[in-house]
Scaffold this active site. Structure first.
Site, PDB file in Angstrom:
ATOM      1  CE1 TYR A 149      -2.604   7.703  -2.794  1.00 29.81           C
ATOM      2  CE2 TYR A 149      -1.086   9.405  -3.507  1.00 29.81           C
ATOM      3  CZ  TYR A 149      -1.500   8.091  -3.529  1.00 29.81           C
ATOM      4  OH  TYR A 149      -0.798   7.165  -4.267  1.00 29.81           O
ATOM      5  CB  SER A 159     -14.771   4.381  -9.138  1.00 32.07           C
ATOM      6  OG  SER A 159     -14.493   5.375  -8.181  1.00 32.07           O
ATOM      7  N   GLY A 201     -12.513   3.153  -2.836  1.00 30.51           N
ATOM      8  CA  GLY A 201     -11.170   2.578  -2.778  1.00 30.51           C
ATOM      9  C   GLY A 201     -10.977   1.406  -3.720  1.00 30.51           C
ATOM     10  CG  LEU A 202     -13.476  -1.384  -4.447  1.00 33.80           C
ATOM     11  CD1 LEU A 202     -14.803  -2.122  -4.639  1.00 33.80           C
ATOM     12  CD2 LEU A 202     -12.407  -2.361  -3.959  1.00 33.80           C
ATOM     13  CD  GLU A 250      -6.517   9.747 -10.296  1.00 33.29           C
ATOM     14  OE1 GLU A 250      -7.016   8.856 -10.995  1.00 33.29           O
ATOM     15  OE2 GLU A 250      -7.170  10.396  -9.460  1.00 33.29           O
ATOM     16  CD  GLU A 264      -2.959  -0.606  -0.215  1.00 29.96           C
ATOM     17  OE1 GLU A 264      -2.888  -0.229  -1.401  1.00 29.96           O
ATOM     18  OE2 GLU A 264      -3.493  -1.682   0.120  1.00 29.96           O
ATOM     19  CG  ASP A 266      -5.280   2.846  -8.052  1.00 30.23           C
ATOM     20  OD1 ASP A 266      -4.698   1.925  -7.451  1.00 30.23           O
ATOM     21  OD2 ASP A 266      -5.739   3.850  -7.480  1.00 30.23           O
ATOM     22  N   GLY A 324     -15.843   6.104  -5.098  1.00 34.25           N
ATOM     23  CA  GLY A 324     -15.062   6.596  -3.956  1.00 34.25           C
ATOM     24  C   GLY A 324     -14.914   5.560  -2.851  1.00 34.25           C
TER      25      GLY A 324
HETATM   26  C1  GLA Z   1      -4.544   5.052  -4.454  1.00 36.14           C
HETATM   27  C2  GLA Z   1      -3.542   5.474  -5.533  1.00 36.14           C
HETATM   28  C3  GLA Z   1      -2.542   4.352  -5.829  1.00 36.14           C
HETATM   29  C4  GLA Z   1      -1.918   3.804  -4.551  1.00 36.14           C
HETATM   30  C5  GLA Z   1      -2.995   3.497  -3.519  1.00 36.14           C
HETATM   31  C6  GLA Z   1      -2.414   3.104  -2.187  1.00 36.14           C
HETATM   32  O1  GLA Z   1      -5.381   4.038  -4.905  1.00 36.14           O
HETATM   33  O2  GLA Z   1      -4.211   5.823  -6.718  1.00 36.14           O
HETATM   34  O3  GLA Z   1      -1.560   4.821  -6.719  1.00 36.14           O
HETATM   35  O4  GLA Z   1      -0.963   4.692  -4.049  1.00 36.14           O
HETATM   36  O5  GLA Z   1      -3.857   4.599  -3.295  1.00 36.14           O
HETATM   37  O6  GLA Z   1      -1.689   1.936  -2.299  1.00 36.14           O
END
Ligand code: GLA
Length: 382
Positions: A219, A124, A121-122, A157, A32, A169, A119
């Site tokens: 973040y 989207s 965390g998968l 992004e 992560e 992602d 939103g």
């Molecule tokens: C988000 C970011 C990824 C990664 C994760 C955490 O999903 O888009 O690049 O840093 O958080 O692992």
């Protein structure tokens, strides 16, 4: 949940779409934030995702139906929309691909239907980016490899949307393959599709349903805290990115790092990178129990040292383990969003029921659970 973007297309635009595409969301099994530190990650594309029904138009307008709104823009004006923020992921994709010479002469009508909770965390947003990238690439005179779509989407992004995220992602949503997870070195972008062997077990996603406020700024805070620590260490060590540093060297120069938070962030990043390498090896050999142990260690690290889990995600993992899961951890950026657990198939249902109940009692939120397995990345489906 079955998707029907075709029906939405007919209803909104009054004619038949000519093509359909699907892009998956992703879960990250472990690693992560290591993608902001030049480390490894182990994500996989999942069954939940976004479906698009598409037709080419005769002019340079792009009309997109999604989330109950139809929003239009012109290919001649790829500027941010201040009213509908979701359309900016799409505008940004046209913008970034055009910079790479991947462009279309005519616009599209696009209807989107999604099974991905937004939103949560998968991914989207990455899912939508690579979906649109795949559509543009299909119709561009100049075509690029899938990896270029990944890079353009990450740039979208980072530059267009302003989140300093890593590449994981977009990579997972575009490059995924059924039955495989992706072992990716985010420093070299070398990767391998790695066996996902959890025989007799399920992988379950738990959605915390906790609204993710301020995720972007938090973040970016983590990125800053890491960079500050690296600035301090630069005086003593040679490295290109955080994951080049060994845990031994981190300990040795711990007191040279001014902000104690920076030390904790680096400790998580460096140790989680090592966990990814171990976990992928164990998973490819079907050593589920040992794999789960690494998942559990990963959650402790991301929660205690990186501090992005919070009460809800900690509770989900704790309750999954109490209910009988072998391994559980948060997945994605945290601050709400989702966790995963691995359990013996015979126990999965019982654990889900336990988690939903205990989580509701402790947090007041409802949690949804989905069984997941590795899926293909974004592609044309008809
Ligand atoms: C988000 C970011 C990824 C990664 C994760 C955490 O999903 O888009 O690049 O840093 O958080 O692992």
């Amino acid at each position: 949940m079955s998707l029907n973007s075709k029906k939405l297309f007919r209803e909104k635009f009054g004619y038949e779409p000519s093509e359909m595409y699907f892009s998956p969301g992703r879960v990250n099994l472990i690693g992560e934030y290591t993608d902001i530190a030049g480390g490894h990650v182990l994500p996989m594309a999942i069954q939940l995702g976004i479906e698009a029904s598409v037709s080419l138009r005769k002019d340079r307008t792009v009309r997109v139906f999604s989330f109950k709104d139809t929003v239009s823009f012109s290919l001649d004006n790829l500027e941010k929309n201040t009213k509908h923020s979701w359309i900016n992921y799409i505008i940004g994709e046209f913008y970034e691909l055009e910079k790479r010479g991947v462009k279309v002469e005519k616009g599209f009508d696009i209807a989107l239907d999604s099974s991905l909770p937004v939103g949560s965390g998968l991914s989207s947003s990455a899912c939508l980016e690579v979906l649109i990238g795949t559509i543009i690439n299909q119709h561009s005179l100049k075509k690029v490899e899938k990896l270029e779509i990944v890079k353009a989407s990450k740039e979208n992004e980072n530059e267009f949307m302003g989140l300093s995220s890593g590449i994981m992602d977009q990579f997972a949503c575009e490059m995924g393959e059924e039955g495989k997870c992706i072992f990716l070195d985010t420093k070299t972008i070398e990767y391998k599709l790695s066996p996902f062997i959890i025989q007799g077990h399920d992988l379950v996603i738990m959605n915390s349903n906790r609204p993710r406020k301020l995720t972007d700024s938090k973040y970016n805070d983590r990125v800053r805290e890491m960079k500050e620590g690296l600035e301090d260490l630069k005086l003593y060590l040679n490295f290109n990115c955080a994951c080049d540093i060994s845990l031994e060297d981190l300990e040795k120069y711990k007191d040279k790092i001014n902000n104690p938070l920076s030390y904790k962030r680096l400790k998580h990043l460096i140790s989680d990178n090592l966990r990814v390498i171990k976990a992928s090896e164990l998973l490819s050999q079907g050593r589920v129990d040992e794999f789960c142990k690494v998942l559990n260690e990963g959650h402790q690290s991301v929660s205690k040292d990186f501090e992005v889990a919070g009460f809800e995600l900690d509770t989900l993992c704790e309750e999954a383990l109490k209910g009988g899961a072998k391994g559980a951890r948060m997945t994605g950026a945290g601050f709400g969003g989702c966790c995963i657990f691995v359990s013996e198939k015979s126990k999965t249902k019982e654990i889900m029921l336990h988690v939903v109940d205990a989580y509701r009692q402790k947090t007041g939120y409802n949690c949804q659970c989905y069984i997941a397995s590795p899926n293909d990345g974004a592609k044309k489906i008809s």
